[in-house]
Design a protein around this motif. Structure first.
Motif, PDB file in Angstrom:
ATOM      1  N   LEU A 173       0.817  -1.212   0.000  1.00 26.65           N
ATOM      2  CA  LEU A 173       0.000   0.000   0.000  1.00 26.65           C
ATOM      3  C   LEU A 173       0.853   1.265   0.000  1.00 26.65           C
ATOM      4  N   GLY A 174       2.108   1.122   0.366  1.00 24.63           N
ATOM      5  CA  GLY A 174       2.968   2.296   0.467  1.00 24.63           C
ATOM      6  C   GLY A 174       2.563   3.202   1.617  1.00 24.63           C
ATOM      7  N   LEU A 175       2.234   2.599   2.752  1.00 23.81           N
ATOM      8  CA  LEU A 175       1.803   3.381   3.910  1.00 23.81           C
ATOM      9  C   LEU A 175       2.966   4.194   4.474  1.00 23.81           C
ATOM     10  N   THR A 176       2.684   5.431   4.817  1.00 20.44           N
ATOM     11  CA  THR A 176       3.686   6.275   5.460  1.00 20.44           C
ATOM     12  C   THR A 176       3.631   6.052   6.968  1.00 20.44           C
ATOM     13  N   ALA A 177       4.675   6.494   7.655  1.00 22.90           N
ATOM     14  CA  ALA A 177       4.700   6.394   9.116  1.00 22.90           C
ATOM     15  C   ALA A 177       3.534   7.193   9.713  1.00 22.90           C
ATOM     16  N   GLU A 178       3.241   8.337   9.114  1.00 26.91           N
ATOM     17  CA  GLU A 178       2.126   9.159   9.605  1.00 26.91           C
ATOM     18  C   GLU A 178       0.794   8.419   9.449  1.00 26.91           C
ATOM     19  N   GLN A 179       0.586   7.759   8.334  1.00 27.33           N
ATOM     20  CA  GLN A 179      -0.651   7.005   8.131  1.00 27.33           C
ATOM     21  C   GLN A 179      -0.769   5.866   9.142  1.00 27.33           C
ATOM     22  N   LYS A 180       0.334   5.164   9.369  1.00 23.44           N
ATOM     23  CA  LYS A 180       0.307   4.080  10.358  1.00 23.44           C
ATOM     24  C   LYS A 180      -0.046   4.624  11.739  1.00 23.44           C
ATOM     25  N   ASP A 181       0.517   5.774  12.093  1.00 21.72           N
ATOM     26  CA  ASP A 181       0.206   6.393  13.391  1.00 21.72           C
ATOM     27  C   ASP A 181      -1.264   6.784  13.469  1.00 21.72           C
ATOM     28  N   ARG A 182      -1.792   7.338  12.394  1.00 17.23           N
ATOM     29  CA  ARG A 182      -3.207   7.732  12.373  1.00 17.23           C
ATOM     30  C   ARG A 182      -4.121   6.518  12.476  1.00 17.23           C
ATOM     31  N   LEU A 183      -3.761   5.432  11.775  1.00 14.29           N
ATOM     32  CA  LEU A 183      -4.546   4.201  11.860  1.00 14.29           C
ATOM     33  C   LEU A 183      -4.513   3.637  13.278  1.00 14.29           C
ATOM     34  N   GLU A 184      -3.357   3.669  13.881  1.00  9.75           N
ATOM     35  CA  GLU A 184      -3.193   3.181  15.253  1.00  9.75           C
ATOM     36  C   GLU A 184      -4.029   4.010  16.228  1.00  9.75           C
ATOM     37  N   SER A 185      -3.955   5.324  16.099  1.00  9.71           N
ATOM     38  CA  SER A 185      -4.702   6.218  16.989  1.00  9.71           C
ATOM     39  C   SER A 185      -6.210   6.033  16.850  1.00  9.71           C
ATOM     40  N   ALA A 186      -6.670   5.960  15.625  1.00 11.34           N
ATOM     41  CA  ALA A 186      -8.106   5.786  15.382  1.00 11.34           C
ATOM     42  C   ALA A 186      -8.592   4.467  15.955  1.00 11.34           C
TER      43      ALA A 186
END
Length: 156
Positions: A43-56
């Motif tokens: 998917l080419g996930l960025t570190a920021e996206q992973k953090d947002r997914l984790e937080s949500a």
């Protein structure tokens, strides 16, 4: 005892329908899929996206724990009321309505979490995730066909 079986069957059918309803509308895998290296890379996930997914996920998970407890309590109440003598159809219906409302609140919370996931991904990432999920489901079905006598596992 026959009435109890009827109520138990109704509760079971409602639970299965609710589980399928949440899993299907957005077509993404269950669990913490963004932590799987292959998926994150594809998917080419960025570190920021992973953090947002984790937080949500964490924010909604806290709420879902309480909502799941409400569902469990309501299921217990339906069972208890349906086993009481003298049998009170009105009371069983009322407790079943409370159970349905508890499940609806839980499913709404799950759906809101899925919407946060969708908002986090780009259109391309979203489409790729859905493709990966479809491929995985297809692979699973093909493996099941190759092993028709394998025991089935059901998730709650």
């Amino acid at each position: 005892m026959n009435r109890y079986r009827t109520v138990a069957v109704l509760v079971g059918v409602a639970a299965l329908a609710a589980a399928q309803a949440v899993a299907q509308p957005l077509g993404i895998p269950p669990g913490r899929w963004w932590e799987r290296p292959r998926v994150a890379e594809e998917l080419g996930l960025t570190a920021e996206q992973k953090d947002r997914l984790e937080s949500a996920t964490l924010a909604h998970a806290r709420s879902m724990i309480d909502l799941k407890a409400s569902v469990d309590k309501a299921e217990l109440e339906v069972k208890a009321v349906s086993e009481r003598e003298p049998f009170d159809t009105k009371r069983v219906r009322e407790s079943f309505a409370v159970l349905q409302q508890a499940r609806q609140r839980l499913e709404t919370e799950r759906f809101e979490m899925l919407l946060k996931v969708r908002e986090t991904l780009s259109t391309e990432q979203w489409n790729r995730l859905r493709d990966l999920t479809r491929d995985r489901i297809q692979e699973f079905r093909e493996r099941r066909q190759d092993r028709p006598n394998a025991p089935r596992r059901f998730k709650n």
